[in-house]
Scaffold this motif. Structure first.
Motif, PDB file in Angstrom:
ATOM      1  N   LEU A 132       0.979  -1.322   0.117  1.00 47.88           N
ATOM      2  CA  LEU A 132      -0.033   0.068   0.160  1.00 47.88           C
ATOM      3  C   LEU A 132       0.914   1.188   0.056  1.00 47.88           C
ATOM      4  N   ALA A 133       2.178   1.186   0.884  1.00 48.11           N
ATOM      5  CA  ALA A 133       2.929   2.540   0.713  1.00 48.11           C
ATOM      6  C   ALA A 133       3.525   2.653  -0.730  1.00 48.11           C
ATOM      7  N   THR A 134       3.597   1.589  -1.485  1.00 48.75           N
ATOM      8  CA  THR A 134       3.988   1.766  -2.771  1.00 48.75           C
ATOM      9  C   THR A 134       3.200   2.302  -3.548  1.00 48.75           C
ATOM     10  N   ASP A 135       1.830   1.921  -3.456  1.00 47.83           N
ATOM     11  CA  ASP A 135       0.789   2.476  -4.214  1.00 47.83           C
ATOM     12  C   ASP A 135      -0.042   3.487  -3.924  1.00 47.83           C
ATOM     13  N   ARG A 136       0.160   4.019  -2.902  1.00 51.90           N
ATOM     14  CA  ARG A 136      -0.777   5.101  -2.449  1.00 51.90           C
ATOM     15  C   ARG A 136       0.140   6.088  -1.772  1.00 51.90           C
ATOM     16  N   ALA A 137       1.570   6.007  -1.839  1.00 56.23           N
ATOM     17  CA  ALA A 137       2.397   7.112  -0.862  1.00 56.23           C
ATOM     18  C   ALA A 137       3.745   6.972  -1.667  1.00 56.23           C
ATOM     19  N   LEU A 138       4.569   7.877  -1.115  1.00 54.83           N
ATOM     20  CA  LEU A 138       6.077   7.999  -1.487  1.00 54.83           C
ATOM     21  C   LEU A 138       6.612   6.601  -1.278  1.00 54.83           C
ATOM     22  N   GLY A 139       6.432   6.005  -0.089  1.00 55.05           N
ATOM     23  CA  GLY A 139       7.081   4.852   0.684  1.00 55.05           C
ATOM     24  C   GLY A 139       6.628   4.443   1.894  1.00 55.05           C
ATOM     25  N   ALA A 140       7.647   4.085   2.558  1.00 51.21           N
ATOM     26  CA  ALA A 140       7.510   3.666   3.866  1.00 51.21           C
ATOM     27  C   ALA A 140       8.550   4.182   4.899  1.00 51.21           C
ATOM     28  N   HIS A 141       7.953   4.188   6.179  1.00 46.42           N
ATOM     29  CA  HIS A 141       8.683   4.721   7.069  1.00 46.42           C
ATOM     30  C   HIS A 141       8.517   3.563   8.408  1.00 46.42           C
ATOM     31  N   PRO A 142       9.329   2.460   8.175  1.00 48.57           N
ATOM     32  CA  PRO A 142       9.326   1.578   9.178  1.00 48.57           C
ATOM     33  C   PRO A 142       9.924   1.885  10.676  1.00 48.57           C
ATOM     34  N   TYR A 143       9.359   1.508  11.671  1.00 51.34           N
ATOM     35  CA  TYR A 143       9.690   1.716  13.175  1.00 51.34           C
ATOM     36  C   TYR A 143      10.192   0.479  13.808  1.00 51.34           C
ATOM     37  N   LEU A 144      11.359   0.702  14.562  1.00 51.62           N
ATOM     38  CA  LEU A 144      11.931  -0.647  15.105  1.00 51.62           C
ATOM     39  C   LEU A 144      12.159  -1.608  14.281  1.00 51.62           C
ATOM     40  N   VAL A 145      12.920  -1.605  13.530  1.00 50.00           N
ATOM     41  CA  VAL A 145      13.654  -2.452  12.570  1.00 50.00           C
ATOM     42  C   VAL A 145      14.636  -2.992  12.517  1.00 50.00           C
ATOM     43  N   THR A 146      15.197  -4.127  12.066  1.00 50.73           N
ATOM     44  CA  THR A 146      16.512  -4.358  11.580  1.00 50.73           C
ATOM     45  C   THR A 146      16.822  -4.061  10.238  1.00 50.73           C
ATOM     46  N   ALA A 147      18.063  -4.333   9.971  1.00 52.65           N
ATOM     47  CA  ALA A 147      18.743  -4.085   8.785  1.00 52.65           C
ATOM     48  C   ALA A 147      17.927  -5.256   7.905  1.00 52.65           C
ATOM     49  N   GLU A 148      17.872  -6.360   8.287  1.00 50.54           N
ATOM     50  CA  GLU A 148      17.362  -7.289   7.799  1.00 50.54           C
ATOM     51  C   GLU A 148      15.776  -7.050   7.373  1.00 50.54           C
ATOM     52  N   HIS A 149      15.273  -6.585   7.937  1.00 53.12           N
ATOM     53  CA  HIS A 149      13.909  -6.064   7.594  1.00 53.12           C
ATOM     54  C   HIS A 149      14.171  -5.182   6.538  1.00 53.12           C
ATOM     55  N   THR A 150      15.008  -4.180   6.477  1.00 51.29           N
ATOM     56  CA  THR A 150      15.036  -3.000   5.581  1.00 51.29           C
ATOM     57  C   THR A 150      15.251  -3.580   4.271  1.00 51.29           C
ATOM     58  N   ALA A 151      15.946  -4.841   4.204  1.00 55.00           N
ATOM     59  CA  ALA A 151      16.247  -5.512   3.039  1.00 55.00           C
ATOM     60  C   ALA A 151      15.110  -6.324   2.433  1.00 55.00           C
ATOM     61  N   GLU A 152      14.297  -6.735   3.210  1.00 59.65           N
ATOM     62  CA  GLU A 152      12.939  -7.169   2.923  1.00 59.65           C
ATOM     63  C   GLU A 152      12.019  -6.190   2.562  1.00 59.65           C
ATOM     64  N   ALA A 153      11.975  -5.027   3.097  1.00 62.80           N
ATOM     65  CA  ALA A 153      11.117  -4.055   2.778  1.00 62.80           C
ATOM     66  C   ALA A 153      11.366  -3.473   1.534  1.00 62.80           C
ATOM     67  N   ARG A 154      12.784  -3.218   0.785  1.00 63.65           N
ATOM     68  CA  ARG A 154      13.140  -2.692  -0.370  1.00 63.65           C
ATOM     69  C   ARG A 154      12.727  -3.786  -1.272  1.00 63.65           C
ATOM     70  N   GLU A 155      13.057  -4.937  -1.030  1.00 62.38           N
ATOM     71  CA  GLU A 155      12.493  -5.917  -2.298  1.00 62.38           C
ATOM     72  C   GLU A 155      10.926  -5.763  -2.453  1.00 62.38           C
ATOM     73  N   ALA A 156      10.372  -5.631  -1.339  1.00 64.72           N
ATOM     74  CA  ALA A 156       8.578  -5.682  -1.020  1.00 64.72           C
ATOM     75  C   ALA A 156       8.349  -4.151  -1.869  1.00 64.72           C
ATOM     76  N   LEU A 157       9.088  -3.281  -1.485  1.00 63.39           N
ATOM     77  CA  LEU A 157       8.450  -1.809  -2.284  1.00 63.39           C
ATOM     78  C   LEU A 157       9.052  -1.746  -3.707  1.00 63.39           C
ATOM     79  N   GLY A 158      10.135  -2.389  -3.979  1.00 64.10           N
ATOM     80  CA  GLY A 158      10.639  -2.001  -5.275  1.00 64.10           C
ATOM     81  C   GLY A 158      11.589  -0.968  -5.327  1.00 64.10           C
ATOM     82  N   PRO A 159      12.171  -0.733  -6.328  1.00 62.68           N
ATOM     83  CA  PRO A 159      13.370   0.207  -6.466  1.00 62.68           C
ATOM     84  C   PRO A 159      13.025   1.502  -6.103  1.00 62.68           C
ATOM     85  N   ASP A 160      11.809   2.058  -6.614  1.00 63.69           N
ATOM     86  CA  ASP A 160      11.463   3.441  -6.646  1.00 63.69           C
ATOM     87  C   ASP A 160      11.126   4.284  -5.383  1.00 63.69           C
ATOM     88  N   ALA A 161      10.187   3.310  -4.556  1.00 64.24           N
ATOM     89  CA  ALA A 161       9.692   3.873  -3.462  1.00 64.24           C
ATOM     90  C   ALA A 161      10.709   4.482  -2.350  1.00 64.24           C
TER      91      ALA A 161
END
Length: 296
Positions: A153-182
């Motif tokens: 939804l953050a990709t489709d309806r916003a600039l992207g995501a602001h995850p809180y309390l996350v690890t670097a591993e989650h950041t990698a998973e979030a990047r894959e889910a968001l795609g390269p542009d968000a």
């Protein structure tokens, strides 16, 4: 997302729950205005107004600064209607409005009596926000997103995501889910203390509340942590994955892990032993600005 947008956020920002002018007196509001003006001068790209801010808190920060992007991190959709948010942001002039980003989140069941169907509630809120007027369109908002559906939804309806309390591993998973542009702008909590045991104690003081919230613990379980990691304020393994502990150079090394995992921007939340993360730690903010001089 354009390169202009990435430049507007910058690589480094400050996240603070102490910037709510509506929760203090006149002296407190003056201290906040002076602090954010200095953060603006120090070159931080974005100030994240943490701790369920009001729209008026955000307007006050935009008014007290001249260059920095101001974002809510995160405004709860249960606390303010879309119409209230749009009306408040409409009070900003056009130039100031371009420096404002609306961060939206669904909060947590234990904190919100009316909490129900968070994904559907966010979709409905975004619909209402768009119907309310052009003040905060999809190019001026981000979503607090941890799981796959909200990241999409953050990709489709916003600039992207602001995850809180996350690890670097989650950041990698979030990047894959968001795609390269968000936009991907995780929060990273920092304890500038070279006494590692004391730094972990400070981190546990902050973490204790969040370990009572299923949205966070469920996300950590998905990342491979166990229930035992949540005991006694958090295991060493959990603390070292979620926080940047040590001196400023060690913080920079931890930040590199998040950048390498796909973060465009990192919102640093500075925790201190004496203030419990609730004050205005200007010395620490200045120290981080100096070590990240090539980023701010």
């Amino acid at each position: 997302m354009t390169s202009e947008t990435r430049t507007a956020f910058g690589r480094v920002g400050i996240w603070s729950g102490a910037l709510h002018g509506s929760r203090t007196d006149d002296a407190g509001r003056r201290a906040i205005a002076e602090a954010v003006a200095e953060l603006d001068d120090l070159g931080y790209g974005t100030l994240w107004l943490g701790g369920s801010p009001s729209p008026d808190d955000a307007v006050a920060l935009v008014s007290a600064t001249s260059k920095v992007t101001v974002a809510t991190g995160i405004l709860s959709i249960w606390d303010h209607t879309a119409e209230e948010v749009a009306a408040s942001i409409e009070t900003l002039d056009a130039a100031a409005r371009r420096r404002f980003v609306l961060g939206l989140g669904v909060s947590h069941g234990p904190m919100v009596p009316q909490y129900a169907k968070p994904y559907s509630a966010m979709v409905s809120y975004l619909d209402a926000l768009e119907a309310a007027g052009p003040a905060v369109d999809s190019g001026r908002r981000v979503l607090a997103a941890l799981g796959p559906k909200m990241l999409k939804l953050a990709t489709d309806r916003a600039l992207g995501a602001h995850p809180y309390l996350v690890t670097a591993e989650h950041t990698a998973e979030a990047r894959e889910a968001l795609g390269p542009d968000a936009l991907l702008a995780p929060e990273l909590s920092v304890v500038l203390d070279t006494d590692v045991d004391r730094a972990r104690t400070t981190a546990r003081t902050m973490l204790e509340m969040y370990l009572q919230l299923p949205n966070y613990t469920d996300n950590l379980l998905r990342l491979g942590f166990a229930q035992s990691d949540f005991e006694d304020g958090g295991s060493v393994r959990l603390l070292d994955a979620l926080f940047a502990l040590g001196d400023a150079e060690q913080v920079k090394a931890r930040a590199t892990e998040y950048y390498d995992a796909g973060a465009d921007h990192i919102a640093f939340q500075v925790l201190t032993a004496d203030e419990g993360g609730s004050g205005l730690p200007l010395p620490e903010w200045r120290e981080l600005a100096s070590v990240f001089a090539d980023e701010v």
